[in-house]
Design a protein around this motif. Structure first.
Motif, PDB file in Angstrom:
ATOM      1  N   LEU A  74       0.649  -1.557  -0.301  1.00 20.66           N
ATOM      2  CA  LEU A  74      -0.103   0.208  -0.067  1.00 20.66           C
ATOM      3  C   LEU A  74       0.925   0.873   0.107  1.00 20.66           C
ATOM      4  O   LEU A  74       0.389   2.543  -0.721  1.00 20.66           O
ATOM      5  N   VAL A  75       2.104   0.825   0.739  1.00 21.76           N
ATOM      6  CA  VAL A  75       2.895   2.343   0.177  1.00 21.76           C
ATOM      7  C   VAL A  75       3.093   3.011  -0.607  1.00 21.76           C
ATOM      8  O   VAL A  75       3.228   4.103  -1.386  1.00 21.76           O
ATOM      9  N   TRP A  76       3.511   1.874  -2.197  1.00 26.20           N
ATOM     10  CA  TRP A  76       3.557   2.858  -3.323  1.00 26.20           C
ATOM     11  C   TRP A  76       2.407   3.304  -3.742  1.00 26.20           C
ATOM     12  O   TRP A  76       2.435   4.199  -4.109  1.00 26.20           O
ATOM     13  N   THR A  77       1.040   2.714  -3.458  1.00 30.16           N
ATOM     14  CA  THR A  77      -0.196   3.114  -3.862  1.00 30.16           C
ATOM     15  C   THR A  77       0.077   4.731  -2.906  1.00 30.16           C
ATOM     16  O   THR A  77      -1.091   5.447  -3.661  1.00 30.16           O
ATOM     17  N   TYR A  78       0.064   4.599  -1.857  1.00 27.54           N
ATOM     18  CA  TYR A  78       0.052   6.077  -1.308  1.00 27.54           C
ATOM     19  C   TYR A  78       0.834   7.326  -1.973  1.00 27.54           C
ATOM     20  O   TYR A  78       0.895   8.637  -1.964  1.00 27.54           O
ATOM     21  N   MET A  79       1.603   6.481  -2.661  1.00 25.99           N
ATOM     22  CA  MET A  79       3.084   7.713  -2.733  1.00 25.99           C
ATOM     23  C   MET A  79       2.575   8.571  -4.270  1.00 25.99           C
ATOM     24  O   MET A  79       2.579   8.907  -4.112  1.00 25.99           O
ATOM     25  N   GLU A  80       1.186   6.781  -4.937  1.00 27.87           N
ATOM     26  CA  GLU A  80       1.340   7.442  -6.187  1.00 27.87           C
ATOM     27  C   GLU A  80      -0.087   8.992  -5.617  1.00 27.87           C
ATOM     28  O   GLU A  80      -0.461  10.001  -6.469  1.00 27.87           O
ATOM     29  N   LEU A  81      -0.705   8.123  -4.812  1.00 32.00           N
ATOM     30  CA  LEU A  81      -2.245   8.990  -4.886  1.00 32.00           C
ATOM     31  C   LEU A  81      -1.753  10.381  -4.483  1.00 32.00           C
ATOM     32  O   LEU A  81      -2.306  11.135  -4.263  1.00 32.00           O
ATOM     33  N   LEU A  82      -0.672  10.464  -2.704  1.00 32.34           N
ATOM     34  CA  LEU A  82       0.129  11.982  -2.766  1.00 32.34           C
ATOM     35  C   LEU A  82       0.677  12.538  -4.028  1.00 32.34           C
ATOM     36  O   LEU A  82       0.610  13.978  -3.167  1.00 32.34           O
ATOM     37  N   LYS A  83       0.491  12.466  -4.486  1.00 32.26           N
ATOM     38  CA  LYS A  83       0.914  12.888  -5.576  1.00 32.26           C
ATOM     39  C   LYS A  83       0.403  13.666  -6.792  1.00 32.26           C
ATOM     40  O   LYS A  83       0.582  13.661  -7.778  1.00 32.26           O
ATOM     41  N   SER A  84      -1.023  12.855  -6.623  1.00 33.24           N
ATOM     42  CA  SER A  84      -2.120  13.269  -7.480  1.00 33.24           C
ATOM     43  C   SER A  84      -1.954  14.896  -7.491  1.00 33.24           C
ATOM     44  O   SER A  84      -1.786  15.978  -6.957  1.00 33.24           O
ATOM     45  N   ASN A  85      -2.366  15.795  -8.329  1.00 34.19           N
ATOM     46  CA  ASN A  85      -3.231  16.930  -8.884  1.00 34.19           C
ATOM     47  C   ASN A  85      -3.676  17.719  -7.080  1.00 34.19           C
ATOM     48  O   ASN A  85      -3.680  18.890  -6.882  1.00 34.19           O
ATOM     49  N   THR A  86      -4.852  16.657  -7.409  1.00 38.00           N
ATOM     50  CA  THR A  86      -5.703  17.426  -6.231  1.00 38.00           C
ATOM     51  C   THR A  86      -5.512  17.673  -5.320  1.00 38.00           C
ATOM     52  O   THR A  86      -4.924  18.103  -4.335  1.00 38.00           O
ATOM     53  N   PHE A  87      -4.135  16.171  -4.635  1.00 42.37           N
ATOM     54  CA  PHE A  87      -3.826  16.502  -3.173  1.00 42.37           C
ATOM     55  C   PHE A  87      -2.717  17.303  -3.290  1.00 42.37           C
ATOM     56  O   PHE A  87      -2.282  18.616  -2.384  1.00 42.37           O
ATOM     57  N   MET A  88      -1.760  17.544  -4.165  1.00 42.30           N
ATOM     58  CA  MET A  88      -1.163  18.406  -3.982  1.00 42.30           C
ATOM     59  C   MET A  88      -1.303  19.651  -4.260  1.00 42.30           C
ATOM     60  O   MET A  88      -0.874  20.804  -3.763  1.00 42.30           O
ATOM     61  N   ASN A  89      -2.698  20.368  -4.718  1.00 38.50           N
ATOM     62  CA  ASN A  89      -3.211  21.471  -4.862  1.00 38.50           C
ATOM     63  C   ASN A  89      -3.705  22.157  -3.263  1.00 38.50           C
ATOM     64  O   ASN A  89      -3.733  23.293  -3.270  1.00 38.50           O
ATOM     65  N   GLN A  90      -3.841  20.841  -2.994  1.00 36.69           N
ATOM     66  CA  GLN A  90      -4.354  21.306  -1.316  1.00 36.69           C
ATOM     67  C   GLN A  90      -3.381  21.307  -0.806  1.00 36.69           C
ATOM     68  O   GLN A  90      -3.441  22.485   0.265  1.00 36.69           O
ATOM     69  N   VAL A  91      -2.240  21.148  -1.042  1.00 31.17           N
ATOM     70  CA  VAL A  91      -0.783  21.223   0.307  1.00 31.17           C
ATOM     71  C   VAL A  91      -0.567  22.897   0.242  1.00 31.17           C
ATOM     72  O   VAL A  91       0.170  23.201   0.423  1.00 31.17           O
ATOM     73  N   ALA A  92      -0.906  23.157  -1.409  1.00 30.49           N
ATOM     74  CA  ALA A  92      -0.606  24.412  -1.896  1.00 30.49           C
ATOM     75  C   ALA A  92      -1.209  25.405  -1.345  1.00 30.49           C
ATOM     76  O   ALA A  92      -0.250  26.613  -0.422  1.00 30.49           O
ATOM     77  N   GLN A  93      -2.169  24.975  -1.103  1.00 32.00           N
ATOM     78  CA  GLN A  93      -3.176  26.524  -0.368  1.00 32.00           C
ATOM     79  C   GLN A  93      -2.650  25.996   1.207  1.00 32.00           C
ATOM     80  O   GLN A  93      -2.917  27.067   1.486  1.00 32.00           O
ATOM     81  N   ASP A  94      -3.182  25.136   1.474  1.00 34.87           N
ATOM     82  CA  ASP A  94      -2.698  24.442   3.013  1.00 34.87           C
ATOM     83  C   ASP A  94      -1.707  25.550   3.378  1.00 34.87           C
ATOM     84  O   ASP A  94      -1.627  26.016   5.049  1.00 34.87           O
ATOM     85  N   SER A  95      -0.292  25.228   2.906  1.00 34.78           N
ATOM     86  CA  SER A  95       1.035  25.577   3.614  1.00 34.78           C
ATOM     87  C   SER A  95       0.751  27.546   3.441  1.00 34.78           C
ATOM     88  O   SER A  95       2.101  28.059   4.404  1.00 34.78           O
ATOM     89  N   GLY A  96       0.194  27.890   2.475  1.00 35.84           N
ATOM     90  CA  GLY A  96       0.602  29.141   2.055  1.00 35.84           C
ATOM     91  C   GLY A  96       1.613  29.583   2.083  1.00 35.84           C
ATOM     92  O   GLY A  96       1.842  30.601   2.639  1.00 35.84           O
ATOM     93  N   LEU A  97       2.392  29.349   1.178  1.00 34.15           N
ATOM     94  CA  LEU A  97       3.666  29.564   0.624  1.00 34.15           C
ATOM     95  C   LEU A  97       3.852  29.984  -0.643  1.00 34.15           C
ATOM     96  O   LEU A  97       5.160  30.031  -1.240  1.00 34.15           O
ATOM     97  N   ASN A  98       2.677  30.136  -1.310  1.00 39.33           N
ATOM     98  CA  ASN A  98       2.436  30.529  -2.665  1.00 39.33           C
ATOM     99  C   ASN A  98       3.000  29.811  -3.824  1.00 39.33           C
ATOM    100  O   ASN A  98       3.797  30.234  -4.722  1.00 39.33           O
ATOM    101  N   TYR A  99       3.317  28.067  -3.705  1.00 36.56           N
ATOM    102  CA  TYR A  99       4.336  27.557  -4.603  1.00 36.56           C
ATOM    103  C   TYR A  99       2.607  27.366  -5.366  1.00 36.56           C
ATOM    104  O   TYR A  99       1.386  26.393  -5.041  1.00 36.56           O
TER     105      TYR A  99
END
Length: 223
Positions: A74-99
Motif C-alpha cells: 500500500l505504501v506505493w499506492t499511497y505515494m502515487e495518490l499523494l503526488k496527485s494534482n488534487t492533493f498537491m493543490n490542497q498542500v499548496a493552499q494549506d501551506s500558504g507559501l505561494n508554491y
C-alpha cells in the motif's frame, strides 16, 4: 598514424606530461569549487515519515505477516495518490507559501523506508523553513486524503519534519574532487590522443621500430 602505444609507453607519456595533467587537476578542482560555492544556491532538505496500515482501526494487537505485506504494498499506492494534482493543490493552499502544485512535486521525494510499512516524505528547497512547512503540511493532509480515496486504509505520523540546520547541497568538497579528477582524466586523454595522431618520427629508435631499416647516419642539429 604512429606505432601502437604499450602500457609502458602510456605511462612514460603521462610522466613526461605530468605537469599538464597536474595543472588540469588543480584547475578542475578550483573551477568546480568556485561554481558550487559561489554560483549555485544552497538547498535544504527536511524529512518526515508516515506509518501505513492496511486497516482503518486495529481489531487486535497481533499483526500478521499478511497484514505487514499488504501495508508494504500500500505504501506505493499511497505515494502515487499523494503526488496527485488534487492533493498537491490542497498542500499548496494549506501551506500558504505561494508554491504551485507542480513546484511542490518537483521538490518532493517519497519512498518506502528500508522496505517497511513506513513512508518517508522529503522536500528539498532553497529555504529551510519552506522545506519543513511543506513536509509537515503533507503529513497533516495525507490521512484525510487517503481516507477519502481509499476506504479501509489509514496512516499515522511517525516523525514530523524538523528545521534543517545546514544545507544539504551542493556537496562542495565532493564536487570539487570530482572536478579535479575530471580535469586530470580529460587532459590525460587529450595528451594520449595527440600522441596517437602524431605521425612525426621523433628519434632513431622510433624510425627503426616503425620501418625496420637500419640508420646509416644522422645529421646533427646545429643552431
Amino acid at each position: 598514424m604512429s606505432t601502437k602505444l604499450t602500457v609502458l609507453n602510456v605511462l612514460e607519456l603521462m610522466l613526461k606530461r605530468w605537469w599538464i595533467i597536474a595543472l588540469a587537476f588543480i584547475l578542475g578542482g578550483v573551477s568546480f569549487f568556485a561554481v558550487n560555492k559561489y554560483f549555485i544556491d544552497p538547498v535544504y532538505t527536511s524529512y518526515g515519515s508516515l506509518y501505513v496500515n492496511n486497516v482503518r482501526e486495529k481489531q487486535t494487537d497481533n499483526v500478521s505477516l499478511s497484514d505487514m505485506t499488504t501495508s508494504q504494498m500500500l505504501v506505493w499506492t499511497y505515494m502515487e495518490l499523494l503526488k496527485s494534482n488534487t492533493f498537491m493543490n490542497q498542500v499548496a493552499q494549506d501551506s500558504g507559501l505561494n508554491y504551485s502544485a507542480d513546484e511542490i512535486v518537483s521538490m518532493l521525494t517519497m519512498s518506502p523506508k528500508n522496505d517497511t510499512e513506513i513512508m518517508q516524505v522529503m522536500i528539498v528547497s532553497k529555504n529551510p523553513e519552506h522545506s519543513q512547512i511543506l513536509v509537515n503540511t503533507i503529513l497533516a493532509d495525507a490521512p484525510a486524503e487517503i481516507n477519502r480515496v481509499i476506504k479501509g486504509g489509514s496512516t499515522e505520523v511517525v516523525d514530523y519534519a524538523q528545521l534543517p540546520k545546514a544545507p544539504s547541497g551542493p556537496r562542495v568538497l565532493f564536487n570539487s574532487a570530482v572536478g579535479a579528477l575530471l580535469g586530470a582524466v580529460i587532459t590525460a586523454g587529450l595528451v594520449l590522443l595527440r600522441e596517437l595522431l602524431d605521425n612525426r618520427i621523433k628519434d632513431e629508435d622510433e624510425l627503426v621500430q616503425k620501418y625496420n631499416y637500419p640508420v646509416l647516419g644522422t645529421i646533427p642539429n646545429i643552431d
